[in-house]
Design an enzyme around this catalytic site. Structure first.
Site: not given
Length: 469
Positions: A276, A307, A342, A360, A383
């Site tokens: 991580e 979008w 997360n 996003w 993202w």
């Protein structure tokens, strides 16, 4: 440069004394002046500003305990740094590197200006395990997939060991006319006024280097065991909570790496946790190569995505009133604490970009304003990963079903129950889909703002057409 001329240690995203290569450099050359510049050209979100207030106060307190102080200036960075250097007769300005495009340009311009003035300007690696340009493919290009990148990092061996707080840290005096231009953390107006929305942040976090190491020590002794198995369960206290401390540099990746290694060869839990840390570095390395990552898709073929515009749906998502409990729990946790688990970040991001088919970048901007760990690299990188337009991204057809995700990762409903009190009385079988109850969803809980099957089908059609285009 005169003998014993002071060196300015320019703090940025490295608000710590230990394992601070630039500070060690400054301390070795003579008296030190510690500087932080709050530049309006680098805006930050509300939660970040709250944290920065506490971080600057904590650093100033640590410096005062050693006989110094933190000189805080507000304004455009270059004029502030050059003015202070002239006023104190500095011989050098030193700092630890940043990797975003605008920040790198500011650093380069200041380095040129300082050298034109006859002063030394030295930058150091202090915020990553390895510098971005050190980890390259055999062809000398940047990696676009995490796994081979991480394999290459591991093949390089351990990062340099962290250095302690300088044993000798002498501070140059600050003349009264300079002190008059300096700010205090309170003078920067970083804290919310009315309404005061930061109560949950104060209950959850303590900024500063000392708090960071207390959290790291607690994680290693109490939570690392079982991390690989429990880290995806938001109802379990299994994660480290170190992300905002990394964001502001209260602790360095090298300190974390070597703290884990000091426990012996890492087992599955230690290896998973270090991975991580590596993912964060991969995001920063990507930002170095793609400085417009927060505004442009890393995979250009997805720039044609149609979008939707839906301010009502966006607002419902922001407020945690979508009608889907795991999504609403995550968004409410974010608003209250400035942080989100997360696994839940992935769920809420998938819901926004897939089921609602909203850009996003709208989600990235909301996170940037509400997260205490709103790291410019990790936020945009993650993202894009969830949306499907980033490096090594989840495929566009991977759409997280929030009901199934809730049932899998919050099976007893503990996480939802904590953050969505309207349905806290429901059992684990119904809490993730309360509309399926014979009586319908409890009064006070909002109806679903999108049909999951319909939203999924719409997203798949849009993504397929974007790829074809």
């Amino acid at each position: 440069m005169t003998k014993n001329a002071p060196t300015i240690m320019w703090f940025r995203d490295d608000l710590r004394l230990a394992d601070n290569p630039a500070l060690s450099d400054a301390a070795a050359t003579g008296p030190v002046i510690c500087l932080y510049v709050h530049d309006p050209a680098f805006p930050s979100g509300g939660a970040e500003r709250w944290w920065l207030h506490g971080a600057l106060a904590a650093l100033d307190q640590d410096l005062q305990a050693r006989g110094g102080r933190l000189c805080i200036m507000a304004g455009p960075t270059q004029p502030c740094v050059l003015w202070l250097a002239q006023q104190v007769g500095a011989g050098a300005v030193v700092w630890n590197r940043r990797y975003g495009g605008p920040a790198r340009q500011v650093d380069a311009d200041i380095k040129t200006a300082l050298r034109t003035m006859g002063l030394q300007a030295r930058s150091h690696p202090g915020n990553m395990l390895h510098e971005p340009w050190q980890v390259r493919t055999r062809q000398g290009t940047s990696f676009r997939v995490y796994t081979p990148w991480w394999r290459a990092v591991q093949a390089m061996g351990p990062p340099p060991p962290p250095v302690p707080v300088p044993a000798t840290l002498a501070f140059a005096p600050i003349a009264p006319h300079i002190a008059e231009r300096l700010e205090t953390p309170a003078g920067l107006d970083l804290l919310p006024a009315r309404p005061d929305w930061a109560q949950g942040l104060r209950e959850t976090w303590q900024p500063g280097e000392r708090a960071a190491h207390e959290r790291l020590d607690h994680f290693l002794s109490e939570r690392l065991a079982g991390y690989a198995r429990l880290r995806d369960l938001p109802g379990q206290p299994a994660t480290s909570g170190l992300s905002p401390h990394l964001r502001f540099g209260h602790v360095s990746p090298r300190q974390i790496w070597h703290a884990v290694m000091a426990r012996g060869a890492p087992d599955a839990d230690g290896t998973c946790f270090l991975g991580e840390v590596g993912w964060r570095d991969f995001a920063h390395a990507t930002l170095f190569d793609c400085p417009d990552m927060a505004t442009r898709s890393l995979r250009p073929e997805y720039d044609a995505m149609p979008w939707r515009t839906d301010p009502v749906g966006l607002r419902a998502w922001q407020q945690g009133r979508t009608g889907y409990p795991i999504v609403d729990a995550g968004m409410r946790e974010l608003w209250h604490t400035g942080w989100m688990h997360n696994r839940v970040r992935m769920i809420v991001a998938s819901f926004l970009t897939k089921h609602l088919l909203l850009d996003w970048r709208a989600g990235e901007r909301w996170f940037a304003d509400t997260l205490v760990d709103a790291d410019a690299a990790s936020n945009a990188f993650n993202w894009q990963w969830v949306a499907g337009c980033g490096l090594d991204a989840a495929p566009y057809f991977r759409i997280f079903n929030p009901v199934l995700q809730g049932e899998k990762f919050d099976p007893a409903g503990d996480y939802v129950r904590r953050w969505v009190p309207e349905i806290a009385h429901l059992d684990g079988k119904t809490i993730h889909a309360p509309w399926k109850m014979a009586t319908g969803a409890p009064r006070g809980y909002p109806p679903c703002i999108v049909d999951l099957a319909g939203g999924r089908a719409r997203a798949l059609d849009a993504w397929k057409n974007a790829v074809k285009a």
